[in-house]
Scaffold this active site. Structure first.
Site, short mmCIF file in Angstrom:
data_model
loop_
_atom_site.label_atom_id
_atom_site.label_comp_id
_atom_site.label_asym_id
_atom_site.label_seq_id
_atom_site.Cartn_x
_atom_site.Cartn_y
_atom_site.Cartn_z
N CYS A 1 9.20 -0.59 26.10
CA CYS A 1 9.15 0.13 27.42
C CYS A 1 10.53 0.02 28.39
O CYS A 1 10.66 0.48 29.36
CB CYS A 1 7.85 -0.23 28.11
SG CYS A 1 8.21 -1.92 28.69
N ASP B 1 11.11 -2.79 30.21
CA ASP B 1 10.84 -3.59 31.07
C ASP B 1 11.46 -5.20 30.73
O ASP B 1 11.71 -5.47 29.78
CB ASP B 1 9.25 -3.71 31.34
CG ASP B 1 8.77 -2.51 31.94
OD1 ASP B 1 9.53 -1.62 32.50
OD2 ASP B 1 7.52 -2.41 31.52
N CYS C 1 4.65 -3.95 33.85
CA CYS C 1 3.64 -3.43 34.19
C CYS C 1 2.49 -4.46 34.81
O CYS C 1 2.57 -5.41 34.69
CB CYS C 1 2.98 -2.64 33.29
SG CYS C 1 2.57 -3.49 32.02
N CYS D 1 2.86 -5.73 26.04
CA CYS D 1 3.55 -6.30 27.51
C CYS D 1 3.26 -7.73 27.62
O CYS D 1 4.01 -8.32 28.25
CB CYS D 1 2.40 -5.46 28.61
SG CYS D 1 2.78 -3.92 28.24
FE1 FES Z 1 6.58 -2.53 29.98
FE2 FES Z 1 4.06 -3.11 30.20
S1 FES Z 1 4.85 -1.11 30.11
S2 FES Z 1 5.79 -4.39 30.15
#
Ligand code: FES
Length: 138
Positions: free
Chosen positions: A34, A36, A60, A104
Site C-alpha cells: 500500500c 504506507d 491505516c 498491515c
Molecule cells: Fe497500508 Fe494498512 S493499508 S498499512
C-alpha cells in the site's frame, strides 16, 4: 469481514503513539502493498530489555491498532523475546483482521526487527568509536 470492535477501539485510542525522546533504536519500514510507512522507536536498557516502545505511522486503522498492541507486548521483553513476537499473535489479540488487512499488521513486526537491527548497528559503532578504555589504570 469488518474490523473487530477491539481494532476500532484501539484505533480510536491508540497507545504508544508518537516519537520517543532518548530512543536508542529506531526502525522504519514501508509496506510494498500500500506504500504506507511505519516507524518504531525503542529504548533498550543495558540489560537488553525494552523499556519503552512508541510508533508513528502513515498506515491505516489496522496498522495503527496492530502496532499499538505490538508496542505494549514488547515492553518489558528482552530483545530475543521481542524478535519472537509474530504478527499472528497481534492479530489474535485484536480478534482477527480482514484478510486484505493482514499485511498491515506485518508493518509492526518488521519495524520492530528493523529497530533492533538499528540498535545492534549503533552498539557496534559505539564499540568501534570507543578508545581502548578497559586497560588497567596504573
Ligand atoms: Fe497500508 Fe494498512 S493499508 S498499512
Amino acid at each position: 469481514m469488518e474490523y473487530s470492535a477491539k481494532v476500532i477501539d484501539i484505533f480510536k485510542n491508540p497507545r504508544n503513539a508518537g516519537s520517543l525522546r532518548g530512543a536508542n533504536a529506531v526502525g522504519k519500514v514501508g509496506n510494498s502493498a500500500c506504500g504506507d510507512i511505519m516507524k518504531i522507536y525503542l529504548y533498550i536498557n543495558d540489560e537488553g530489555v525494552i523499556e519503552e516502545a512508541k510508533f508513528k505511522t502513515f498506515g491505516c486503522a489496522a496498522a495503527i491498532a496492530a502496532t499499538s498492541v505490538a508496542c505494549d507486548m514488547i515492553k518489558g521483553m528482552t530483545i530475543e523475546e521481542a524478535l519472537e513476537v509474530k504478527n499472528s499473535q497481534v492479530i489474535d489479540y485484536l480478534g482477527g483482521l480482514p484478510p486484505q488487512k493482514i499485511h498491515c499488521s506485518l508493518l509492526a513486526e518488521e519495524a520492530i526487527h528493523a529497530a533492533i537491527e538499528d540498535y545492534y548497528r549503533r552498539k557496534e559503532k559505539e564499540a568501534k568509536d570507543e578508545p581502548d578504555g578497559d586497560e588497567d589504570e596504573e
